[in-house]
Enzyme design. Structure first.
Site, PDB file in Angstrom:
ATOM      1  N   THR A 119       0.815  -1.420  -0.152  1.00 45.93           N
ATOM      2  CA  THR A 119      -0.082  -0.184   0.052  1.00 45.93           C
ATOM      3  C   THR A 119       0.914   1.381   0.056  1.00 45.93           C
ATOM      4  OG1 THR A 119      -1.788  -1.077   1.257  1.00 45.93           O
ATOM      5  CG2 THR A 119      -1.714   1.209   1.793  1.00 45.93           C
ATOM      6  N   VAL A 168     -13.158  -4.764   1.075  1.00 46.33           N
ATOM      7  CA  VAL A 168     -12.520  -3.445   1.062  1.00 46.33           C
ATOM      8  C   VAL A 168     -11.847  -3.285   2.510  1.00 46.33           C
ATOM      9  CG1 VAL A 168     -13.194  -1.119   1.696  1.00 46.33           C
ATOM     10  CG2 VAL A 168     -14.604  -2.119  -0.079  1.00 46.33           C
TER      11      VAL A 168
END
Ligand code: GLY
Length: 310
Positions: free
Chosen positions: A177, A206
């Site tokens: 990320t 998610v």
């Protein structure tokens, strides 16, 4: 004379700025990185810092700086965001991103977008052009179309490494990320985070990155935070907001980040944070062996690290 000196000092202080970026945390060991790959990753982190740093040096906002820094990392194929995002169980990319401005507490986020070249730009559009905070899937992509953001076919996001990883179902360091936090010359903070999520995640899953208060938070009263790691744990602990509240209680960025990372570790989660305050105190902390990260400020050139310092 004393007052002139003090005024000059506060003017100079007000000119200071700082930006920190991360490219994900994980249990990477030096032997996993070839010298070429290490140089590539370090140069991408520096490029992101320089892009954001140039904006801050010219008097631009922390919000613009984190947006542009994250775009650099989204466009780089190594990181798990934008081009190079990991594939889900269906062999597709589903990307999440969020952004927050510390002066106003405005925030925007998108989840499960599949064609937006730079999800962080769409998160910013959600914040600035809609009355909403979080938009998902097709509706979010229609918004991207309306504001002429570049949309790409799925194959744009695939890299040979991600396809091989999917075919062989192997997971190395798959939480790359990306994120950025910054404080501008005016003492305003901002945070941005973008990700492809977890490798082989269920379709529709998610993570924390688009959840304001979990993966991203910014408040001029305490600081700006961007997280990386196993998102489910960061959601369950309201991790970024939790760090912010500890800063408000007087903990240092390092103490606040470590305290929340310890809680996450006890639950079984791994990851890291970058944290910055309006007074330019900062931390880059992880409970893993490595986190791609770097810092640049009005007084320091870009500096990057990968492994935990002893
Ligand atoms: N931290 C990224 C994710 O779990 O989706």
């Amino acid at each position: 004379m004393r007052w002139i000196g003090l005024f000059a000092f506060s003017f100079l202080f007000a000119q200071e700025w700082m930006i920190i970026v991360h490219g994900g945390a994980g249990n990477l060991r030096p032997e996993h990185l070839t010298p070429t790959l290490q140089a590539t990753v370090e140069s991408a982190l520096k490029e992101a810092l320089e892009k954001g740093g140039a904006i801050l040096a010219q008097g631009g906002s922390a919000l613009d700086a984190v947006t542009e820094a994250v775009c650099v990392l989204e466009d780089h194929p190594f990181f798990n965001a934008g081009k190079g995002a990991v594939l889900n169980e269906n062999g597709e990319v589903e990307m999440d991103a969020s952004i927050m401005e510390g002066r106003t507490l405005r925030a925007g986020a998108v989840a499960s977008v599949q064609h937006v070249k730079n999800p962080i730009r769409l998160a910013r559009i959600v914040m600035e052009k809609t009355p909403h905070v979080l938009m998902v899937g097709q509706g979010a992509e229609e918004l991207a179309l309306k504001y002429n953001l570049p949309l790409k076919e799925q194959h744009y996001f695939y890299t040979p490494e991600r396809l091989k990883q999917y075919q062989q179902r192997f997971s190395s360091l798959n939480t790359e990320t990306v994120g950025a936090v910054a404080v501008d010359r005016y003492g305003n903070v901002a945070a941005a985070t973008s990700t492809g999520g977890l490798f082989l995640k269920m379709n529709g899953r998610v993570g924390d990155s688009p959840i304001i208060g979990a993966g991203t938070y910014a408040d001029n009263q305490c600081g700006a935070i961007s997280a990386t790691g196993h998102g489910e744990y960061f959601i369950r602990t309201a991790a970024a907001f939790f760090v912010c509240m500890l800063l408000k209680q007087g903990l240092s960025p390092e103490q606040a980040a470590d305290s929340v990372l310890n809680t996450i570790k006890h639950l079984g989660g791994e990851g890291g944070f970058i944290v910055i305050t309006p007074k330019k105190h900062y931390a880059m902390r992880m409970n893993t062996s490595a986190m791609f990260r770097g810092i640049m400020s009005s007084t320091t050139p870009p500096k990057v690290w990968i492994f935990k310092e002893k």
